[in-house]
Design a protein around this motif. Structure first.
Motif, PDB file in Angstrom:
ATOM      1  N   UNK A   7      67.514  66.601 -41.831  1.00 13.09           N
ATOM      2  CA  UNK A   7      66.998  67.727 -42.613  1.00 13.09           C
ATOM      3  C   UNK A   7      67.135  67.470 -44.103  1.00 13.09           C
ATOM      4  N   UNK A   8      68.300  66.963 -44.500  1.00 15.10           N
ATOM      5  CA  UNK A   8      68.539  66.726 -45.921  1.00 15.10           C
ATOM      6  C   UNK A   8      67.665  65.591 -46.426  1.00 15.10           C
ATOM      7  N   UNK A   9      67.530  64.512 -45.631  1.00 15.41           N
ATOM      8  CA  UNK A   9      66.738  63.368 -46.067  1.00 15.41           C
ATOM      9  C   UNK A   9      65.263  63.735 -46.197  1.00 15.41           C
ATOM     10  N   UNK A  10      64.798  64.665 -45.394  1.00 14.44           N
ATOM     11  CA  UNK A  10      63.413  65.118 -45.469  1.00 14.44           C
ATOM     12  C   UNK A  10      63.214  66.230 -46.500  1.00 14.44           C
ATOM     13  N   UNK A  11      64.301  66.598 -47.167  1.00 16.33           N
ATOM     14  CA  UNK A  11      64.292  67.699 -48.128  1.00 16.33           C
ATOM     15  C   UNK A  11      63.825  68.996 -47.483  1.00 16.33           C
ATOM     16  N   UNK A  12      64.054  69.094 -46.178  1.00 11.31           N
ATOM     17  CA  UNK A  12      63.608  70.291 -45.469  1.00 11.31           C
ATOM     18  C   UNK A  12      64.396  71.526 -45.881  1.00 11.31           C
ATOM     19  N   UNK A  13      65.635  71.315 -46.320  1.00  8.28           N
ATOM     20  CA  UNK A  13      66.448  72.469 -46.688  1.00  8.28           C
ATOM     21  C   UNK A  13      65.885  73.198 -47.900  1.00  8.28           C
ATOM     22  N   UNK A  14      65.078  72.513 -48.689  1.00 11.50           N
ATOM     23  CA  UNK A  14      64.450  73.188 -49.828  1.00 11.50           C
ATOM     24  C   UNK A  14      63.205  73.953 -49.395  1.00 11.50           C
ATOM     25  N   UNK A  61      60.150  67.376 -34.048  1.00 14.59           N
ATOM     26  CA  UNK A  61      59.533  67.884 -35.270  1.00 14.59           C
ATOM     27  C   UNK A  61      60.110  67.207 -36.507  1.00 14.59           C
ATOM     28  N   UNK A  62      61.352  66.720 -36.386  1.00 18.19           N
ATOM     29  CA  UNK A  62      61.995  66.006 -37.491  1.00 18.19           C
ATOM     30  C   UNK A  62      61.637  64.522 -37.501  1.00 18.19           C
ATOM     31  N   UNK A  63      60.830  64.098 -36.541  1.00 15.88           N
ATOM     32  CA  UNK A  63      60.518  62.681 -36.438  1.00 15.88           C
ATOM     33  C   UNK A  63      61.616  61.888 -35.767  1.00 15.88           C
ATOM     34  N   UNK A  64      62.441  62.573 -34.979  1.00 13.79           N
ATOM     35  CA  UNK A  64      63.578  61.928 -34.343  1.00 13.79           C
ATOM     36  C   UNK A  64      64.787  61.926 -35.255  1.00 13.79           C
ATOM     37  N   UNK A  65      65.920  61.477 -34.720  1.00 13.04           N
ATOM     38  CA  UNK A  65      67.164  61.414 -35.488  1.00 13.04           C
ATOM     39  C   UNK A  65      67.811  60.046 -35.290  1.00 13.04           C
ATOM     40  N   UNK A  66      68.681  59.678 -36.218  1.00 16.51           N
ATOM     41  CA  UNK A  66      69.443  58.431 -36.124  1.00 16.51           C
ATOM     42  C   UNK A  66      70.892  58.772 -35.823  1.00 16.51           C
ATOM     43  N   UNK A  67      71.415  58.185 -34.750  1.00 14.79           N
ATOM     44  CA  UNK A  67      72.773  58.470 -34.306  1.00 14.79           C
ATOM     45  C   UNK A  67      73.564  57.166 -34.265  1.00 14.79           C
ATOM     46  N   UNK A  68      74.737  57.167 -34.880  1.00 12.34           N
ATOM     47  CA  UNK A  68      75.634  56.010 -34.815  1.00 12.34           C
ATOM     48  C   UNK A  68      76.466  56.126 -33.538  1.00 12.34           C
ATOM     49  N   UNK A 103      64.164  72.949 -23.981  1.00 15.24           N
ATOM     50  CA  UNK A 103      62.897  72.447 -24.511  1.00 15.24           C
ATOM     51  C   UNK A 103      62.787  72.678 -26.014  1.00 15.24           C
ATOM     52  N   UNK A 104      63.434  73.726 -26.531  1.00 16.18           N
ATOM     53  CA  UNK A 104      63.410  73.946 -27.975  1.00 16.18           C
ATOM     54  C   UNK A 104      64.209  72.869 -28.693  1.00 16.18           C
ATOM     55  N   UNK A 105      65.318  72.446 -28.088  1.00 18.38           N
ATOM     56  CA  UNK A 105      66.115  71.364 -28.669  1.00 18.38           C
ATOM     57  C   UNK A 105      65.244  70.109 -28.833  1.00 18.38           C
ATOM     58  N   UNK A 106      64.499  69.761 -27.795  1.00 18.10           N
ATOM     59  CA  UNK A 106      63.621  68.598 -27.874  1.00 18.10           C
ATOM     60  C   UNK A 106      62.564  68.805 -28.962  1.00 18.10           C
ATOM     61  N   UNK A 107      62.029  70.005 -29.032  1.00 15.93           N
ATOM     62  CA  UNK A 107      60.991  70.308 -30.012  1.00 15.93           C
ATOM     63  C   UNK A 107      61.508  70.115 -31.441  1.00 15.93           C
ATOM     64  N   UNK A 108      62.722  70.610 -31.712  1.00 19.95           N
ATOM     65  CA  UNK A 108      63.295  70.498 -33.050  1.00 19.95           C
ATOM     66  C   UNK A 108      63.479  69.029 -33.431  1.00 19.95           C
ATOM     67  N   UNK A 109      64.027  68.221 -32.499  1.00 19.45           N
ATOM     68  CA  UNK A 109      64.250  66.807 -32.783  1.00 19.45           C
ATOM     69  C   UNK A 109      62.926  66.096 -33.049  1.00 19.45           C
TER      70      UNK A 109
END
Length: 245
Positions: free
Chosen positions: A160-167, A93-100, A85-91
């Motif tokens: 994370x990088x696109x959202x500048x979350x690492x800063x 919280x990021x607004x979802x992810x884009x996967x090729x 459930x934490x895995x789902x929460x993290x995804x």
């Protein structure tokens, strides 16, 4: 070590069905990611021969460290353990992810016996769909699942990088430390952030896998299907993962 637990509810003990070793070189700003199949049959020190995904549940991170050291000759320093459930929460919280997505994957949809498929191309996943994608193996196998786990890990980093979350690590740290189990402290995370910010250059990330050529399928006397490791081949691969620039 990045560990994904199949813990079903708080207080239960889960197996680490996702095991990824992340090796970070802060001098060259490079990262190597190595996947370990959950059914790899190894000696777990002071216990028995068993699947590698049972080590953490049996003795925590120290047991996982000892298992890696005994079987493969290295000792991981840190770990992050995430449950379902934490895995789902993290995804989410990021607004979802884009996967090729490279190829079609079909499986039962979240336990309701309805067929569900993901097709090749750039797909947007929220938490539940991402979890389904990294866990599915009915029409594939653990080796393909390891590959998909690395795809999703890379997509999380991209987000994370696109959202500048690492800063914003100090602000995010307090949120996520209460939702994951880890021995990484804030100062260590901050020391790694300059390298992380350079990983938009994908040539800095190298993927490694324990492949089907490195194992032998075997059925234990109790009837369990496991993977016997070819230790020399795996250690040769790990030597590159651990020591290459």
């Amino acid at each position: 070590l990045l560990l994904g637990s199949d813990q079903k509810y708080k207080g239960s003990i889960g197996r680490t069905d996702a095991i990824l070793l992340v090796t970070i070189n802060t001098e060259d700003d490079t990262v190597h990611v190595t996947s370990f199949p959950r059914d790899l049959y190894v000696y777990i020190p002071r216990w028995t021969n068993q699947r590698i995904n049972t080590a953490f549940a049996h003795g925590g991170f120290q047991m996982m460290q000892d298992t890696m050291l005994h079987n493969f000759g290295f000792k991981p320093d840190y770990y992050v353990l995430v449950n379902l459930w934490t895995f789902e929460y993290v995804i989410n919280d990021l607004g979802g992810i884009y996967v090729d997505v490279p190829r079609t994957v079909c499986d039962d949809k979240w336990g309701n016996w309805q067929s569900h498929c993901v097709y090749p191309g750039r797909q947007h996943f929220y938490g539940k769909e991402a979890l389904w994608y990294v866990r599915s193996r009915v029409t594939t196998n653990d080796f393909d699942r390891n590959y998909r786990q690395q795809l999703v890990l890379g997509s999380i980093l991209d987000r994370l990088i696109s959202l500048e979350s690492l800063t914003k690590i100090p602000q995010l740290y307090n949120t996520y430390v209460s939702n994951v189990t880890t021995n990484l402290d804030l100062s260590t995370l901050l020391s790694l952030s300059p390298t992380a910010l350079k990983l938009t250059d994908k040539s800095r990330i190298t993927q490694y896998f324990i492949t089907e050529s490195m194992i032998t399928d075997w059925i234990t006397p109790s009837g369990a299907h496991v993977l016997l490791p070819n230790f020399q081949m795996i250690r040769d691969m790990l030597n590159n993962a651990l020591n290459s620039p």
